[in-house]
Design an enzyme around this catalytic site. Structure first.
Site, PDB file in Angstrom:
ATOM      1  N   SER A 235     -25.803  45.772 -27.464  1.00  8.12           N
ATOM      2  CA  SER A 235     -25.599  45.886 -26.028  1.00  8.12           C
ATOM      3  C   SER A 235     -24.660  47.065 -25.852  1.00  8.12           C
ATOM      4  CB  SER A 235     -24.949  44.625 -25.481  1.00  8.12           C
ATOM      5  OG  SER A 235     -23.633  44.509 -25.973  1.00  8.12           O
ATOM      6  N   LYS A 236     -24.377  47.394 -24.623  1.00  9.03           N
ATOM      7  CA  LYS A 236     -23.511  48.544 -24.414  1.00  9.03           C
ATOM      8  C   LYS A 236     -22.147  48.338 -25.056  1.00  9.03           C
ATOM      9  CE  LYS A 236     -26.040  50.002 -20.431  1.00  9.03           C
ATOM     10  NZ  LYS A 236     -26.136  50.071 -18.976  1.00  9.03           N
ATOM     11  N   ARG A 237     -21.732  47.074 -25.103  1.00 10.22           N
ATOM     12  CA  ARG A 237     -20.440  46.794 -25.718  1.00 10.22           C
ATOM     13  C   ARG A 237     -20.509  46.886 -27.229  1.00 10.22           C
ATOM     14  NH1 ARG A 237     -20.536  43.534 -21.659  1.00 10.22           N
ATOM     15  NH2 ARG A 237     -21.629  41.873 -22.745  1.00 10.22           N
ATOM     16  N   HIS A 238     -21.708  46.739 -27.750  1.00  9.37           N
ATOM     17  CA  HIS A 238     -21.843  46.699 -29.204  1.00  9.37           C
ATOM     18  C   HIS A 238     -22.407  47.979 -29.798  1.00  9.37           C
ATOM     19  CE1 HIS A 238     -20.456  42.916 -30.613  1.00  9.37           C
ATOM     20  NE2 HIS A 238     -21.050  42.267 -29.656  1.00  9.37           N
ATOM     21  N   GLY A 239     -21.983  49.084 -29.254  1.00  7.33           N
ATOM     22  CA  GLY A 239     -22.408  50.341 -29.853  1.00  7.33           C
ATOM     23  C   GLY A 239     -23.845  50.715 -29.581  1.00  7.33           C
TER      24      GLY A 239
END
Length: 456
Positions: A235-239
């Site tokens: 996801s965007k938070r996960h790279g």
RNA sequence: GUCCCGUUCGUCUAGGGGUCUAGGACACCGCCCUUUCACGGCGGCAACACGAGUUCGAAUCUCGUACGGGAUGCCA
């Protein structure tokens, strides 16, 4: 068969790495079979779609060499056609008007969930048509089962009674994704739908739309998603960075594509695969079913291979924006040392950051750990060396020979002068072979630098 | 809850009943090469989720369990 594939991103952000891989697989499959690869922007959700995102997606695709064979189609521009098909579906009895209010729907959904059954509106069996807002829902079969022969997932069967009466046309008359995707794929003549496996379940629901219209169902290929290095969904938070971010990190497009291709797909033990071979070898059957984790180390390694096969001029063009060369000889020096430089780097950014001594004339900026190498003894030797330097030829190999002979003649070993010479010439402790550096610098610059860095 | 999908070294993967004491790549460690750093070469560490079953024989087939993931939206 005349193959037509498509990549259909929704413009809610940049082109992320998973989307890029989906695009790559579609592109490859079309090329492999001499077919067409099309682009469609899935902007049915006007709220979340932005023009900037569309541009970002095109930028990412063109950088990777994955632009469509025809101008991209905008899904929102086809809303009238979608509504027309929805009406047709109703006329054919495959869909119906549903007048459920939000509250009624919510209650129904809770009920259905508790019972472990899909949502089905009571309006599917009613003939009356109240004067009020309605949505159009598919009328899913109560019995039987549907099997999809997915090119990646294999035969997957689902009981029809587990399918919900999904909404295909909203109360405002706009189509939902479930309808639009089917209508567009059909109208575009798409034969193979290659997309993320988060759509596998949707494929069954969409199949009913194809059946309702009497259309041929395309071949489905649901490829697994890419996960982050920690195993979590990207996801965007996960790279889940956009491809532009990887571009910014210095990765080459061919390297990224090669890496992405190997994520989930393989051709024996082959690792470095050219576009040409990728096209010749690509095969949906070889796509694995389990999600792969994104690994920067491996990407870096793949990139280093592509960096080494890059021609010197291209490398210069790549690093030019990242350096501020003041020497008129900078480019010639970098080009001359390119193979040796590439061997020591993972990305062109590594090179850009380590070649200051080639970009400016005169004494190099001396790094702390290198300065200590130039003690009195070393400087004395270097000055003597300068005096004995040959006139020609200034080639790495002949300079190496000269140096060896000079050392022997002076009763010295390479280790007595190698590091100091490197420090005097480059201001660092690491660089390509020092004789190759001397060759790139030329006799004048070599003498000048030693003269300046080794004043006694 | 219900339905669907998945599970081989840390990571990407080869493998489609015997040739698997499971191969390759990345990462890591050691050695060699060597003027440094690299490259290269050699070697090492390290995996079939678990349990049943089918079979003379299973990483490979079947079932179950566990653990991941996905769907279940008038998002796509």
């Amino acid at each position: 068969m005349n193959v037509v594939t498509r990549f259909a991103p929704s413009p809610t952000g940049f082109l992320h790495i998973g989307g890029a891989r989906t695009a790559l697989f579609n592109w490859l499959f079309a090329r492999r079979h001499g077919g067409k690869y099309l682009l469609r922007i899935e902007d049915t959700d006007r709220q979340r779609s932005t023009a900037e995102a569309v541009d970002a997606i095109h930028d990412g695709l063109s950088w990777l060499g994955l632009e469509g064979d025809e101008p991209a189609i905008s899904q929102s521009a086809r809303a009238a056609r979608h509504a027309e098909v929805a009406a047709d579906l109703v006329a054919r009895g495959a869909a119906y008007h549903c007048y459920l209010t939000e509250d009624e729907l919510a209650a129904l959904r809770d009920e259905a969930r508790a019972a472990g059954v899909p949502v089905r509106s009571p309006w599917r069996d009613r003939d009356d048509a109240p004067d009020g807002p309605f949505v159009v829902r598919m009328r899913m079969p109560d019995s039987g089962e549907t099997t999809i022969d997915d090119s990646v997932q294999g035969h997957v069967t689902v009981q029809n009674r587990t399918l919900d009466d999904m909404v295909i046309l909203r109360a405002d008359g706009t189509p939902t994704y479930m309808l639009a995707v089917v209508v567009d794929d059909h109208d575009m003549g798409v034969t193979h739908v290659i997309r993320g496996d988060d759509h596998l379940n949707n494929a069954f629901r969409q199949t009913m739309v194809y059946h309702g219209m009497g259309w041929d169902v395309p071949v489905f290929a649901h490829i697994p998603l890419i996960h982050g290095a920690d195993g979590a969904k990207l996801s965007k938070r996960h790279g889940a960075l956009g491809v532009d971010a990887y571009r910014g990190m210095g990765f080459l497009p061919d390297a990224l594509a090669n890496y992405l291709l190997r994520l989930g797909w393989s051709h024996g033990d082959d690792e470095i695969i050219s576009r040409e071979n990728a096209i010749a070898w690509f095969d949906l059957a070889q796509v694995g079913k389990s999600p792969a984790r994104f690994d920067l180390d491996k990407l870096s390694d793949v990139n280093s291979h592509y960096l080494r096969s890059l021609d010197a001029d291209s490398l210069w063009d790549l690093i030019a924006p990242h350096i501020d060369a003041t020497s008129p000889q900078a480019r010639a020096r970098v080009v001359a040392l390119k193979p040796l430089l590439a061997e020591r780097a993972r990305t062109h950014l590594d090179i850009a950051g380590s070649i200051g001594y080639l970009l400016h004339d005169g004494a190099p900026m001396m790094q702390e750990d290198a300065a200590g190498l130039l003690d009195d003894e070393a400087r004395t030797r270097l000055v003597k060396l300068v005096g004995d330097l040959p006139n020609a030829p200034w080639k790495g190999e002949s300079l190496a020979t000269f140096l060896k002979e000079w050392l022997t003649a002076n009763g010295l070993k390479m280790k007595d002068i190698g590091l100091p010479l490197r420090a005097a010439l480059t201001g660092t402790r690491q660089s390509p072979s020092i004789t190759d550096v001397m060759a790139a610098l030329g006799p004048h610059e070599t003498e000048k630098r030693i003269g300046e860095t080794c004043k006694i």
